[in-house]
Motif scaffolding. Structure first.
Motif, mmCIF file in Angstrom:
data_model
loop_
_atom_site.group_PDB
_atom_site.id
_atom_site.type_symbol
_atom_site.label_atom_id
_atom_site.label_comp_id
_atom_site.label_asym_id
_atom_site.label_seq_id
_atom_site.Cartn_x
_atom_site.Cartn_y
_atom_site.Cartn_z
ATOM 1 N N VAL A 180 0.834 -1.205 0.000
ATOM 2 C CA VAL A 180 0.000 0.000 0.000
ATOM 3 C C VAL A 180 0.869 1.256 0.000
ATOM 4 O O VAL A 180 0.534 2.255 -0.648
ATOM 5 N N ALA A 181 1.992 1.219 0.694
ATOM 6 C CA ALA A 181 2.912 2.363 0.676
ATOM 7 C C ALA A 181 3.404 2.634 -0.742
ATOM 8 O O ALA A 181 3.539 3.789 -1.164
ATOM 9 N N CYS A 182 3.645 1.572 -1.499
ATOM 10 C CA CYS A 182 4.072 1.737 -2.888
ATOM 11 C C CYS A 182 2.961 2.357 -3.721
ATOM 12 O O CYS A 182 3.224 3.206 -4.592
ATOM 13 N N MET A 183 1.729 1.954 -3.468
ATOM 14 C CA MET A 183 0.594 2.576 -4.162
ATOM 15 C C MET A 183 0.535 4.068 -3.844
ATOM 16 O O MET A 183 0.344 4.903 -4.747
ATOM 17 N N ASN A 184 0.704 4.419 -2.581
ATOM 18 C CA ASN A 184 0.695 5.831 -2.191
ATOM 19 C C ASN A 184 1.824 6.605 -2.876
ATOM 20 O O ASN A 184 1.611 7.707 -3.409
ATOM 21 N N ASP A 185 3.014 6.022 -2.864
ATOM 22 C CA ASP A 185 4.188 6.705 -3.417
ATOM 23 C C ASP A 185 4.116 6.856 -4.930
ATOM 24 O O ASP A 185 4.798 7.710 -5.505
ATOM 25 N N THR A 186 3.306 6.043 -5.580
ATOM 26 C CA THR A 186 3.180 6.103 -7.041
ATOM 27 C C THR A 186 2.010 6.994 -7.452
ATOM 28 O O THR A 186 2.156 7.874 -8.315
ATOM 29 N N TRP A 187 0.855 6.788 -6.841
ATOM 30 C CA TRP A 187 -0.322 7.573 -7.208
ATOM 31 C C TRP A 187 -0.231 9.021 -6.724
ATOM 32 O O TRP A 187 -0.700 9.942 -7.410
ATOM 33 N N GLY A 188 0.373 9.244 -5.565
ATOM 34 C CA GLY A 188 0.432 10.601 -5.015
ATOM 35 C C GLY A 188 1.098 11.607 -5.942
ATOM 36 O O GLY A 188 0.481 12.600 -6.361
ATOM 37 N N PRO A 189 2.362 11.393 -6.320
ATOM 38 C CA PRO A 189 3.032 12.333 -7.226
ATOM 39 C C PRO A 189 2.341 12.436 -8.585
ATOM 40 O O PRO A 189 2.290 13.513 -9.188
ATOM 41 N N TYR A 190 1.810 11.333 -9.068
ATOM 42 C CA TYR A 190 1.124 11.321 -10.363
ATOM 43 C C TYR A 190 -0.093 12.237 -10.350
ATOM 44 O O TYR A 190 -0.288 13.065 -11.263
ATOM 45 N N ALA A 200 -0.663 16.107 -12.116
ATOM 46 C CA ALA A 200 -1.799 16.351 -13.016
ATOM 47 C C ALA A 200 -2.718 17.457 -12.491
ATOM 48 O O ALA A 200 -3.737 17.763 -13.112
ATOM 49 N N GLY A 201 -2.347 18.071 -11.364
ATOM 50 C CA GLY A 201 -3.161 19.138 -10.796
ATOM 51 C C GLY A 201 -4.353 18.640 -10.015
ATOM 52 O O GLY A 201 -5.304 19.390 -9.764
ATOM 53 N N LEU A 202 -4.319 17.368 -9.615
ATOM 54 C CA LEU A 202 -5.415 16.768 -8.868
ATOM 55 C C LEU A 202 -4.999 16.598 -7.409
ATOM 56 O O LEU A 202 -3.818 16.485 -7.085
ATOM 57 N N SER A 203 -5.980 16.579 -6.543
ATOM 58 C CA SER A 203 -5.672 16.475 -5.124
ATOM 59 C C SER A 203 -5.286 15.053 -4.750
ATOM 60 O O SER A 203 -5.701 14.090 -5.394
ATOM 61 N N TYR A 204 -4.479 14.937 -3.703
ATOM 62 C CA TYR A 204 -4.105 13.619 -3.225
ATOM 63 C C TYR A 204 -3.937 13.622 -1.717
ATOM 64 O O TYR A 204 -3.298 14.511 -1.141
ATOM 65 N N GLU A 222 -10.865 2.291 -5.615
ATOM 66 C CA GLU A 222 -11.962 3.102 -5.085
ATOM 67 C C GLU A 222 -11.437 4.375 -4.429
ATOM 68 O O GLU A 222 -12.077 5.426 -4.489
ATOM 69 N N HIS A 223 -10.270 4.286 -3.797
ATOM 70 C CA HIS A 223 -9.682 5.487 -3.195
ATOM 71 C C HIS A 223 -9.375 6.526 -4.259
ATOM 72 O O HIS A 223 -9.660 7.719 -4.087
ATOM 73 N N VAL A 224 -8.810 6.084 -5.375
ATOM 74 C CA VAL A 224 -8.503 7.012 -6.471
ATOM 75 C C VAL A 224 -9.786 7.659 -6.987
ATOM 76 O O VAL A 224 -9.844 8.873 -7.211
ATOM 77 N N LEU A 225 -10.846 6.876 -7.181
ATOM 78 C CA LEU A 225 -12.116 7.420 -7.659
ATOM 79 C C LEU A 225 -12.679 8.442 -6.677
ATOM 80 O O LEU A 225 -13.290 9.434 -7.079
ATOM 81 N N ASN A 226 -12.457 8.220 -5.409
ATOM 82 C CA ASN A 226 -12.911 9.170 -4.400
ATOM 83 C C ASN A 226 -12.113 10.476 -4.483
ATOM 84 O O ASN A 226 -12.679 11.576 -4.406
ATOM 85 N N LEU A 227 -10.804 10.362 -4.665
ATOM 86 C CA LEU A 227 -9.941 11.547 -4.699
ATOM 87 C C LEU A 227 -10.263 12.475 -5.867
ATOM 88 O O LEU A 227 -10.180 13.700 -5.738
#
Length: 264
Positions: free
Chosen positions: A75-85, A89-93, A156-161
């Motif tokens: 899950v930490a890897c998911m956070n570290d990858t999706w967060g900067p991405y 892109a100008g989206l919240s994380y 689902e977390h990404v869709l929420n963000l």
């Protein structure tokens, strides 16, 4: 808030305990209109999710402590990858609120959790990412099933963000069949996002390339065993996971403009 929206909020945040009537498979039986957060979300223009740069995952092991360590690393890897991405892109994380437990009897959609089956589920209101560890994960010979469940919940977390969950909640539906199709569009999109996540993380975390195909077969099996009216047919779940993995791009996960037959 309309009655339709109230019902929908219950279905997403608490869950539907009954199987809704499955939608028709006509090309666009219930087209989604006037919902740009769904059909034209900014996420679709963000490009491919880059290859992760995480360290190789720790071995799953056979103890509760080793499985927890494994889950936290993935899950930490998911956070570290999706967060900067998303930020680029100008989206919240914000990272989800992780909880690893053995204590829950049901998830936040109201589904009873089996005493011998582990589960990962996401509760959108509080961005809570809950992992229920049961004996099956401790005994499992490999960890692909664990990744499949973690990446689905993270989808689902990404869709929420990116406000897709909010856009979904705001949709109008004239009847149960239309509402059911909309729910399947949401759930199949989360599955597609899990495929995108897998494409990015698979190699970095050290999963064997030959095992990637199991994510598709697991999605199909889960759909065949589950409530088709809520989640879609196993073949369609497999289609969306494979589509996300093949492209590595959230743009390919726009289930809101897909023909009804692809989310049936």
């Amino acid at each position: 808030m309309s009655i339709t929206m109230k019902i929908r909020m219950i279905m997403v945040s608490v869950g539907a305990s009954v199987l809704l009537v499955a939608g028709t498979t006509d090309a666009f039986a219930y087209p989604v209109k006037d919902a740009p957060d769904l059909t034209n979300n900014s996420l679709y223009a963000a490009g491919k999710l880059p290859a992760a740069k995480c360290a190789k995952k720790p071995a799953k092991g056979k103890t509760l402590a080793s499985v927890k360590k494994h889950v936290n690393a993935v899950v930490a890897c998911m956070n570290d990858t999706w967060g900067p991405y998303l930020k680029e892109a100008g989206l919240s994380y914000l990272p989800p609120r992780m909880e690893i437990t053995t204590q829950y009897d049901m998830d936040c959609r109201g589904r009873v959790l089996k005493a011998d089956k582990s589960a990962a589920f996401y509760c959108g209101r509080g961005a809570n990412f809950i992992v229920q560890i049961r004996p099956d994960w401790l005994k499992a010979s490999d960890d692909v099933q664990i990744f499949a469940q973690l990446s689905s919940a993270y989808g689902e977390h990404v869709l929420n963000l990116v406000d897709i969950a909010e856009g979904y909640n705001a949709l109008h539906a004239d009847d149960g069949a239309e509402m059911s199709e909309q729910l399947r569009r949401y759930n199949t999109q989360a599955q597609c996002m899990s495929g995108v996540t897998a494409k990015s993380l698979w190699s970095a975390l050290g999963y064997p390339a030959k095992e990637a195909g199991r994510l598709v077969s697991l999605a199909k099996a889960g759909g065949d065993k589950g409530k088709v009216g809520m989640f879609g047919q196993g073949s369609n779940l497999a289609y969306w996971v494979n589509r996300g993995y093949s492209t590595g791009n959230p743009k390919s996960c726009n289930t809101w403009t897909a023909p009804a037959g692809k989310v049936a």
